[in-house]
Design a protein around this motif. Structure first.
Motif, PDB file in Angstrom:
ATOM      1  N   ILE A 106      37.989  -3.805  26.655  1.00 21.55           N
ATOM      2  CA  ILE A 106      37.701  -3.840  28.093  1.00 21.55           C
ATOM      3  C   ILE A 106      37.337  -2.452  28.613  1.00 21.55           C
ATOM      4  N   GLY A 107      37.052  -1.508  27.699  1.00 23.92           N
ATOM      5  CA  GLY A 107      36.711  -0.154  28.097  1.00 23.92           C
ATOM      6  C   GLY A 107      35.310  -0.041  28.666  1.00 23.92           C
ATOM      7  N   GLU A 112      31.261   5.775  22.723  1.00 20.95           N
ATOM      8  CA  GLU A 112      32.181   6.885  22.464  1.00 20.95           C
ATOM      9  C   GLU A 112      33.479   6.399  21.816  1.00 20.95           C
ATOM     10  N   ASP A 113      33.872   5.163  22.100  1.00 17.29           N
ATOM     11  CA  ASP A 113      35.159   4.668  21.620  1.00 17.29           C
ATOM     12  C   ASP A 113      35.105   4.145  20.197  1.00 17.29           C
ATOM     13  N   ILE A 114      33.909   3.813  19.701  1.00 18.75           N
ATOM     14  CA  ILE A 114      33.798   3.262  18.348  1.00 18.75           C
ATOM     15  C   ILE A 114      34.312   4.275  17.331  1.00 18.75           C
ATOM     16  N   SER A 270      43.854   0.858  29.257  1.00 14.75           N
ATOM     17  CA  SER A 270      42.626   0.426  29.947  1.00 14.75           C
ATOM     18  C   SER A 270      41.463   0.248  28.983  1.00 14.75           C
ATOM     19  N   LYS A 271      41.787   0.086  27.704  1.00 15.79           N
ATOM     20  CA  LYS A 271      40.751  -0.091  26.685  1.00 15.79           C
ATOM     21  C   LYS A 271      40.848  -1.435  25.968  1.00 15.79           C
ATOM     22  N   PHE A 272      42.072  -1.929  25.833  1.00 18.31           N
ATOM     23  CA  PHE A 272      42.288  -3.150  25.059  1.00 18.31           C
ATOM     24  C   PHE A 272      43.102  -4.159  25.852  1.00 18.31           C
ATOM     25  N   VAL A 290      38.099  -0.354  17.646  1.00 18.73           N
ATOM     26  CA  VAL A 290      36.850  -0.779  18.275  1.00 18.73           C
ATOM     27  C   VAL A 290      35.720  -0.686  17.255  1.00 18.73           C
ATOM     28  N   LYS A 291      34.877  -1.690  17.228  1.00 20.17           N
ATOM     29  CA  LYS A 291      33.711  -1.688  16.349  1.00 20.17           C
ATOM     30  C   LYS A 291      32.501  -2.188  17.124  1.00 20.17           C
TER      31      LYS A 291
END
Length: 434
Positions: A106-107, A112-114, A270-272, A290-291
């Motif tokens: 949900i980011g 950038e998060d991968i 706030s990402k997952f 994250v992928k």
């Protein structure tokens, strides 16, 4: 399209345009509306004066192509859930054991998060609901006398009273079903079911719809009888106040740190969005990360191409001589030529007729082998250019109608804008009224 007449103008407009689905392209922020206004004002200020001929067909085509452009823009917007509506950053969360933990990303910074964020989680217990299981009673017997009864339920410091009547001849199962219906119909955060044991006896089971206990709470709900003036004894006879399973919180470890939650569904950083499904072995935590969602990215590209090809087909279907369909088609296919001619290695090929074809196998390989979406940058540029062209068509669809120039504006004069130049297509539907 049928010609617009005095008697048919209203019905024509309602049936052909208003009934179309509303898309994200029709929802605008204040700054977006301001940009549209500025675009209209700029065009109006520099536009010469045209003469519109009394030709329903070409005017109808202008309105129709505006609607098709609006739909194209909305369809492209719907392909991405990012703030950048042409974004190719399709990502998803993954876990190493989907039977124990599932996760959703949900980011807002997917690229950038991968590979850069994630955690390990070990689950020692799941959050559970409170369950009250009543006494198992013979279905055909009856231990309550006829009359009006009442009991109370306390949930979150709120009290609810339930009243019911027992009539002569009512059996235990009749009373249980009556109470079960009352509880389920109330919708106050508890649900009731009828259980049956191996001896054919039945009991009411009441469960909370929420799990866990907040700080300071000792139960999700309480069932009791108060002095209401009605008959008492039903709660103890049916066993409605018997707690068979108290509510409990989920207990787990995030990267070795003890945590608790009142629900099996919660968010992390706030990402997952995490959903706990089963306990894990303490020695084998589940990894969450994250992928890139290659399947979603591929579907995005396929749908983008399909929407483009559909729009090109729409321009080919215009046969009115006064409508410049060739000009429109050339502008749209020109966008594809500018951005997609270098994409054949990825399976995306621009055909001679201006439409785009996709080699499914080559596209899959290109997406799987790409370290980032930068190699697909022409696709993003193509989407952005299509959105810009759709906006341009929506602002001034009349430029594709063959209309003679009556007067050019003096470029040296500081004339004010004419608000009707690019708005002709909205008023021309009712021109036959004049």
């Amino acid at each position: 399209m049928a010609g617009i007449s005095l008697n048919g103008a209203y019905n024509h407009f309602i049936q052909d345009y208003v009934s179309k689905d509303i898309t994200h392209a029709d929802n605008h922020r204040r700054d977006e509306l301001r940009d549209v206004y500025k675009s209209i004002a700029k065009i109006n200020k520099n536009s010469p004066l045209y003469l519109l001929t009394d030709d329903d067909a070409s005017r109808n085509e202008a309105i129709d192509i505006k609607e098709r452009a609006r739909q194209l823009q909305g369809n492209i917007f719907s392909l991405s859930n990012q703030e950048d509506k042409s974004s190719l950053d399709h990502t998803s969360a993954f876990t190493t054991d989907e039977d124990k933990v599932t996760a959703s990303y949900i980011g807002k910074t997917p690229e950038e998060d991968i590979g850069n964020i994630g955690f390990d989680i070990s689950i020692s217990s799941l959050a559970t609901a409170q369950v009250n299981t009543g006494r198992f009673l013979p279905k055909e017997s009856s231990g309550l006398t006829e009359g009006d009864y009442a009991f109370d339920v306390r949930i979150n410091n709120q009290e609810f009273e339930f009243q019911f009547s027992i009539y002569q001849g009512d059996r235990n199962i009749d009373v249980q079903e009556k109470i079960s219906k009352l509880v389920n119909k109330a919708g106050i955060g508890i649900a009731a079911d009828i259980l049956e044991d191996s001896q054919g006896r039945s009991a009411i089971q009441i469960s909370s719809t929420r799990t866990g206990l907040r700080s300071g709470d000792i139960s999700q709900f309480e069932i009791y009888e108060s002095a209401s003036g009605l008959k008492q004894g039903a709660v103890s006879y049916l066993g409605l106040d018997q707690v068979s399973a108290p509510a409990s919180n989920a207990h787990f470890k995030l990267n070795g740190e003890d945590r608790a939650a009142i629900s099996n569904k919660f968010t992390v950083g706030s990402k997952f969005e995490i959903h706990l499904k089963d306990v894990t072995d303490s020695d084998t935590p589940v990894s969450v990360g994250v992928k890139r969602d290659n399947e979603a990215l591929k579907q995005h590209i396929v749908e983008l191409v399909n929407n483009y090809n559909s729009f090109v087909d729409d321009t080919l279907g215009i046969h009115d001589k006064k409508f410049k369909s060739d000009k429109l088609r050339a502008e749209v296919t020109g966008i594809a030529k500018q951005n997609m001619t270098s994409m054949e290695d990825t399976g995306i090929k621009l055909e001679a007729d201006g439409k785009i074809s996709i080699d499914d196998e080559l596209l899959t390989q290109a997406i799987s082998g790409a370290e980032s979406t930068e190699s697909l940058r022409p696709v993003k540029d193509f989407a952005e250019a299509l959105i810009a062209k759709a906006k341009d068509i929506s602002v001034d669809p009349m430029k594709y109608v063959d209309r003679p120039v009556v007067n050019y504006k003096n470029p040296d004069s500081n004339e004010t804008s004419s608000p009707y130049i690019t708005s002709e297509y909205s008023g021309m539907m009712f021109n036959n009224y004049c």
